[in-house]
Design a protein around this motif. Structure first.
Motif, PDB file in Angstrom:
ATOM      1  N   ILE A  93       0.900  -1.238   0.019  1.00 19.69           N
ATOM      2  CA  ILE A  93      -0.024  -0.166   0.133  1.00 19.69           C
ATOM      3  C   ILE A  93       0.826   1.140  -0.073  1.00 19.69           C
ATOM      4  O   ILE A  93       1.776   1.521   0.876  1.00 19.69           O
ATOM      5  CB  ILE A  93      -0.872   0.103   1.315  1.00 19.69           C
ATOM      6  N   ASN A  94       0.554   2.133  -0.923  1.00 18.96           N
ATOM      7  CA  ASN A  94       1.251   3.434  -0.986  1.00 18.96           C
ATOM      8  C   ASN A  94       0.419   4.281  -0.346  1.00 18.96           C
ATOM      9  O   ASN A  94      -0.507   4.786  -0.840  1.00 18.96           O
ATOM     10  CB  ASN A  94       1.533   3.700  -2.679  1.00 18.96           C
ATOM     11  N   TYR A  95       0.465   4.761   0.869  1.00 19.91           N
ATOM     12  CA  TYR A  95      -0.352   5.491   1.656  1.00 19.91           C
ATOM     13  C   TYR A  95      -0.634   7.204   0.795  1.00 19.91           C
ATOM     14  O   TYR A  95      -1.667   7.573   1.185  1.00 19.91           O
ATOM     15  CB  TYR A  95       0.297   5.795   2.945  1.00 19.91           C
ATOM     16  N   SER A  96       0.388   7.448   0.093  1.00 25.28           N
ATOM     17  CA  SER A  96       0.076   8.759  -0.481  1.00 25.28           C
ATOM     18  C   SER A  96      -0.891   8.484  -1.577  1.00 25.28           C
ATOM     19  O   SER A  96      -1.490   9.628  -2.106  1.00 25.28           O
ATOM     20  CB  SER A  96       1.410   9.285  -1.134  1.00 25.28           C
ATOM     21  N   ALA A  97      -1.230   7.437  -2.013  1.00 24.44           N
ATOM     22  CA  ALA A  97      -2.176   7.330  -3.151  1.00 24.44           C
ATOM     23  C   ALA A  97      -3.489   6.735  -2.720  1.00 24.44           C
ATOM     24  O   ALA A  97      -4.134   6.262  -3.658  1.00 24.44           O
ATOM     25  CB  ALA A  97      -1.459   6.307  -4.051  1.00 24.44           C
ATOM     26  N   VAL A  98      -3.610   6.694  -1.485  1.00 24.13           N
ATOM     27  CA  VAL A  98      -4.822   5.944  -0.967  1.00 24.13           C
ATOM     28  C   VAL A  98      -6.118   7.039  -1.027  1.00 24.13           C
ATOM     29  O   VAL A  98      -5.875   8.278  -0.565  1.00 24.13           O
ATOM     30  CB  VAL A  98      -4.625   5.656   0.532  1.00 24.13           C
ATOM     31  N   PRO A  99      -7.168   6.765  -1.516  1.00 23.22           N
ATOM     32  CA  PRO A  99      -8.261   7.546  -1.997  1.00 23.22           C
ATOM     33  C   PRO A  99      -8.714   8.343  -0.512  1.00 23.22           C
ATOM     34  O   PRO A  99      -8.636   7.565   0.519  1.00 23.22           O
ATOM     35  CB  PRO A  99      -9.191   6.712  -2.472  1.00 23.22           C
ATOM     36  N   SER A 100      -9.078   9.305  -0.452  1.00 22.23           N
ATOM     37  CA  SER A 100      -9.519   9.961   0.656  1.00 22.23           C
ATOM     38  C   SER A 100     -10.572   9.515   1.591  1.00 22.23           C
ATOM     39  O   SER A 100     -10.337   9.341   3.071  1.00 22.23           O
ATOM     40  CB  SER A 100     -10.137  11.613   0.365  1.00 22.23           C
ATOM     41  N   ARG A 101     -11.438   9.001   1.061  1.00 27.08           N
ATOM     42  CA  ARG A 101     -12.690   8.260   1.869  1.00 27.08           C
ATOM     43  C   ARG A 101     -11.903   6.974   2.417  1.00 27.08           C
ATOM     44  O   ARG A 101     -12.278   6.840   3.771  1.00 27.08           O
ATOM     45  CB  ARG A 101     -13.677   7.811   1.259  1.00 27.08           C
ATOM     46  N   CYS A 102     -10.944   6.133   1.766  1.00 26.97           N
ATOM     47  CA  CYS A 102     -10.539   5.022   2.566  1.00 26.97           C
ATOM     48  C   CYS A 102      -9.506   5.544   3.522  1.00 26.97           C
ATOM     49  O   CYS A 102      -9.613   4.879   4.665  1.00 26.97           O
ATOM     50  CB  CYS A 102      -9.668   4.302   1.212  1.00 26.97           C
ATOM     51  N   MET A 103      -8.660   6.700   3.342  1.00 22.95           N
ATOM     52  CA  MET A 103      -7.824   6.707   4.297  1.00 22.95           C
ATOM     53  C   MET A 103      -8.428   7.416   5.594  1.00 22.95           C
ATOM     54  O   MET A 103      -8.139   7.191   6.511  1.00 22.95           O
ATOM     55  CB  MET A 103      -7.010   7.955   3.635  1.00 22.95           C
ATOM     56  N   HIS A 104      -9.544   8.097   5.251  1.00 21.87           N
ATOM     57  CA  HIS A 104     -10.394   8.779   6.626  1.00 21.87           C
ATOM     58  C   HIS A 104     -10.965   7.674   7.386  1.00 21.87           C
ATOM     59  O   HIS A 104     -10.940   7.667   8.695  1.00 21.87           O
ATOM     60  CB  HIS A 104     -11.539   9.687   6.009  1.00 21.87           C
ATOM     61  N   ILE A 105     -11.499   6.591   6.747  1.00 24.06           N
ATOM     62  CA  ILE A 105     -11.892   5.424   7.443  1.00 24.06           C
ATOM     63  C   ILE A 105     -11.002   4.574   8.294  1.00 24.06           C
ATOM     64  O   ILE A 105     -11.139   4.197   9.279  1.00 24.06           O
ATOM     65  CB  ILE A 105     -12.674   4.416   6.717  1.00 24.06           C
ATOM     66  N   HIS A 106      -9.637   4.042   7.549  1.00 24.44           N
ATOM     67  CA  HIS A 106      -8.957   3.300   8.255  1.00 24.44           C
ATOM     68  C   HIS A 106      -7.596   4.078   8.776  1.00 24.44           C
ATOM     69  O   HIS A 106      -6.910   3.201   9.229  1.00 24.44           O
ATOM     70  CB  HIS A 106      -8.316   2.392   6.769  1.00 24.44           C
ATOM     71  N   SER A 107      -7.630   5.077   8.817  1.00 25.44           N
ATOM     72  CA  SER A 107      -6.478   5.819   9.326  1.00 25.44           C
ATOM     73  C   SER A 107      -6.731   6.289  10.903  1.00 25.44           C
ATOM     74  O   SER A 107      -5.843   6.888  11.563  1.00 25.44           O
ATOM     75  CB  SER A 107      -5.963   6.965   8.646  1.00 25.44           C
ATOM     76  N   ARG A 108      -7.949   6.128  11.488  1.00 23.27           N
ATOM     77  CA  ARG A 108      -8.344   6.532  13.013  1.00 23.27           C
ATOM     78  C   ARG A 108      -7.503   5.403  13.735  1.00 23.27           C
ATOM     79  O   ARG A 108      -6.992   4.420  13.263  1.00 23.27           O
ATOM     80  CB  ARG A 108      -9.913   6.434  12.889  1.00 23.27           C
ATOM     81  N   PRO A 109      -7.321   5.937  15.031  1.00 26.85           N
ATOM     82  CA  PRO A 109      -6.683   5.163  16.041  1.00 26.85           C
ATOM     83  C   PRO A 109      -7.552   3.874  16.065  1.00 26.85           C
ATOM     84  O   PRO A 109      -8.695   3.785  16.207  1.00 26.85           O
ATOM     85  CB  PRO A 109      -7.017   6.089  17.146  1.00 26.85           C
ATOM     86  N   LYS A 110      -6.829   2.853  16.144  1.00 24.04           N
ATOM     87  CA  LYS A 110      -7.098   1.308  16.361  1.00 24.04           C
ATOM     88  C   LYS A 110      -7.699   0.907  15.106  1.00 24.04           C
ATOM     89  O   LYS A 110      -8.191  -0.126  15.035  1.00 24.04           O
ATOM     90  CB  LYS A 110      -7.907   1.280  17.522  1.00 24.04           C
ATOM     91  N   LEU A 137      -1.239  13.387   1.080  1.00 22.88           N
ATOM     92  CA  LEU A 137      -2.566  12.842   1.648  1.00 22.88           C
ATOM     93  C   LEU A 137      -3.659  13.684   1.172  1.00 22.88           C
ATOM     94  O   LEU A 137      -3.764  14.845   0.677  1.00 22.88           O
ATOM     95  CB  LEU A 137      -2.451  13.602   3.185  1.00 22.88           C
ATOM     96  N   ASN A 138      -4.470  12.546   0.586  1.00 18.41           N
ATOM     97  CA  ASN A 138      -5.738  12.953  -0.299  1.00 18.41           C
ATOM     98  C   ASN A 138      -6.847  13.348   0.796  1.00 18.41           C
ATOM     99  O   ASN A 138      -7.170  12.668   1.250  1.00 18.41           O
ATOM    100  CB  ASN A 138      -6.015  11.719  -1.227  1.00 18.41           C
ATOM    101  N   VAL A 139      -7.384  14.621   0.285  1.00 19.36           N
ATOM    102  CA  VAL A 139      -8.698  14.988   1.271  1.00 19.36           C
ATOM    103  C   VAL A 139      -9.570  15.449   0.158  1.00 19.36           C
ATOM    104  O   VAL A 139     -10.632  16.170   0.758  1.00 19.36           O
ATOM    105  CB  VAL A 139      -8.126  16.070   2.121  1.00 19.36           C
ATOM    106  N   ALA A 140      -9.760  15.000  -0.957  1.00 22.10           N
ATOM    107  CA  ALA A 140     -10.561  15.500  -2.052  1.00 22.10           C
ATOM    108  C   ALA A 140     -12.120  15.243  -1.686  1.00 22.10           C
ATOM    109  O   ALA A 140     -12.904  16.067  -1.838  1.00 22.10           O
ATOM    110  CB  ALA A 140     -10.204  14.886  -3.434  1.00 22.10           C
ATOM    111  N   GLN A 141     -12.562  14.115  -1.083  1.00 25.53           N
ATOM    112  CA  GLN A 141     -13.753  13.911  -0.770  1.00 25.53           C
ATOM    113  C   GLN A 141     -14.038  13.935   0.602  1.00 25.53           C
ATOM    114  O   GLN A 141     -15.160  13.246   1.204  1.00 25.53           O
ATOM    115  CB  GLN A 141     -14.028  12.577  -1.170  1.00 25.53           C
ATOM    116  N   LEU A 142     -13.291  14.737   1.340  1.00 27.82           N
ATOM    117  CA  LEU A 142     -13.646  14.903   2.902  1.00 27.82           C
ATOM    118  C   LEU A 142     -14.564  16.207   3.148  1.00 27.82           C
ATOM    119  O   LEU A 142     -14.314  17.137   2.415  1.00 27.82           O
ATOM    120  CB  LEU A 142     -12.468  14.661   3.771  1.00 27.82           C
ATOM    121  N   TYR A 143     -15.113  16.272   4.198  1.00 32.92           N
ATOM    122  CA  TYR A 143     -15.646  17.418   4.598  1.00 32.92           C
ATOM    123  C   TYR A 143     -15.243  17.892   6.110  1.00 32.92           C
ATOM    124  O   TYR A 143     -14.968  17.061   6.889  1.00 32.92           O
ATOM    125  CB  TYR A 143     -17.373  17.300   4.834  1.00 32.92           C
TER     126      TYR A 143
END
Length: 290
Positions: A93-110, A137-143
Motif C-alpha cells: 500500500i502506497n499511503y500517498s495514493a490512498v483515496p481520501s474516503r479510504c484513508m479517512h476510515i482506516h487511518s483513525r486510531p485502532k 495526503l488525499n482529502v478531496a472527498q472529505l468535509y
C-alpha cells in the motif's frame, strides 16, 4: 421504482462502455479506468439488490466465470487498497495514493492502517508532519465536520491525533479557494454547542456547526481572527484558543451557551466589539451564519 429501473439500466450501459474500453486488461494498454473498482463483486450486497452482474453478463454474452476473471484482472492492475488489506499485504500500500474516503476510515486510531501497519503508517504520518515533498495526503472527498468528528465522540474529546491534524491542515490549504476565503473573511458564525446539538448517529449538528465555525474563524482577518459569536440569550464575542485542531475543538466546546438566543443582542454585541477593537469598515462582517 420505474425511475430506479431506468437509472439502473443507464448505469449498466455506462459500465458496458467502460468495460469495452478496458477490455483485455492484462495485455491491452498501460492505463485503464476505475471501472474495476466500482463494478460489483458477484453476490455482493449491491449485486443481490440490483442483479447488476447478471445484467452485465447478459449484455456482454458472458458466463459468470468470465465476468469474475475479467474483474479480477482489472482489479489486479488497479492495485486497489482494499484488496491488499484483505490479504494483509500492507507493504504493497502506497499511503500517498490512498483515496481520501479510504484513508479517512482506516487511518483513525485502532483502525486498519495504524493497527496492522504501525511502523510504516507512523513513518508516513511523520513525513506529512515534516512537509516531506515526497508524500501526500488525499482529502478531496472529505468535509470539515467529518474531520472534526474524529475529536468529538459522544460528549468526550478524544486524544490528540497527528493524522487528524494533517487532514484538517491539508483541507484548509487545498480545498478552500481564494474566492471562498474572500467570502468567509466577511462572515461571522453564531455557534450553538449546546447539548441539543448532540443528536444524530452519523452526522450530528454539533459536528457540522463546529467544523463550519472553526473553518470560517481561521479565515477572519485582523482582530476578528479566530472569533465566533455564542448562541445564547446573552451572546458573547468568543475567541477560539489553540494552534492545533485538537486545542481549537476543545476550546469551542467550552464556549458558553444558553437555552435560547437573542438575535438583536447578537448583532449589538458583535458591533460593540468591532467598535472596541477598531475593526476597519472593509473587515466588518457582511453576513452572519446561525
Amino acid at each position: 421504482q420505474s425511475d430506479l429501473a431506468t437509472l439502473n439500466e443507464n448505469v449498466i450501459e455506462v459500465k458496458i462502455s467502460d468495460e469495452d474500453e478496458d477490455s483485455e486488461p492484462t495485455t491491452r494498454k498501460e492505463e485503464i479506468t476505475l471501472l474495476g473498482k466500482w463494478l460489483p463483486t458477484e453476490r455482493s450486497a449491491m449485486d443481490k439488490k440490483y442483479h447488476i452482474v447478471s445484467k452485465i453478463c447478459k449484455k456482454l454474452k458472458w458466463e459468470r466465470k468470465t465476468y469474475r476473471q475479467n474483474l479480477s484482472a482489472l482489479r489486479s492492475r488497479l492495485h486497489i487498497v482494499e484488496k491488499h488489506m484483505c490479504v494483509k499485504n500492507y507493504d504493497a500500500i502506497n499511503y500517498s495514493a490512498v483515496p481520501s474516503r479510504c484513508m479517512h476510515i482506516h487511518s483513525r486510531p485502532k483502525m486498519a492502517f495504524p493497527r496492522n501497519d504501525e511502523d510504516r503508517f507512523n513513518e508516513y504520518t511523520d513525513a506529512l508532519k515534516r512537509n516531506d515533498p515526497t508524500v501526500s495526503l488525499n482529502v478531496a472527498q472529505l468535509y470539515p465536520h467529518e474531520i472534526v468528528k474524529e475529536y468529538l465522540q459522544g460528549y468526550t474529546i478524544q486524544n490528540y491525533n497527528e493524522m487528524t491534524e494533517q487532514k484538517w491542515a491539508r483541507y484548509i490549504d487545498e480545498k478552500i479557494t481564494s474566492e471562498m476565503r474572500e467570502s468567509m473573511a466577511s462572515t461571522m458564525v453564531v455557534a450553538d454547542v449546546s447539548g441539543s446539538m448532540m443528536g444524530g448517529i452519523k452526522t450530528r449538528p454539533i459536528d457540522v456547526c463546529i467544523g463550519l465555525a472553526l473553518m470560517i474563524a481561521e479565515t477572519l482577518p485582523g482582530a476578528l481572527h479566530n472569533h465566533i459569536m455564542t448562541f445564547s440569550d446573552r451572546p458573547s464575542f468568543y475567541e477560539v484558543i489553540g494552534t492545533t485542531l485538537f486545542d481549537r475543538v476543545r476550546s469551542i466546546t467550552k464556549a458558553p451557551w444558553g437555552m435560547s438566543t437573542n438575535i438583536e443582542g447578537t448583532f449589538q454585541t458583535l458591533l460593540d466589539n468591532c467598535v472596541r477593537l477598531n475593526v476597519p469598515t472593509e473587515e466588518m462582517p457582511k453576513r452572519i451564519i446561525i
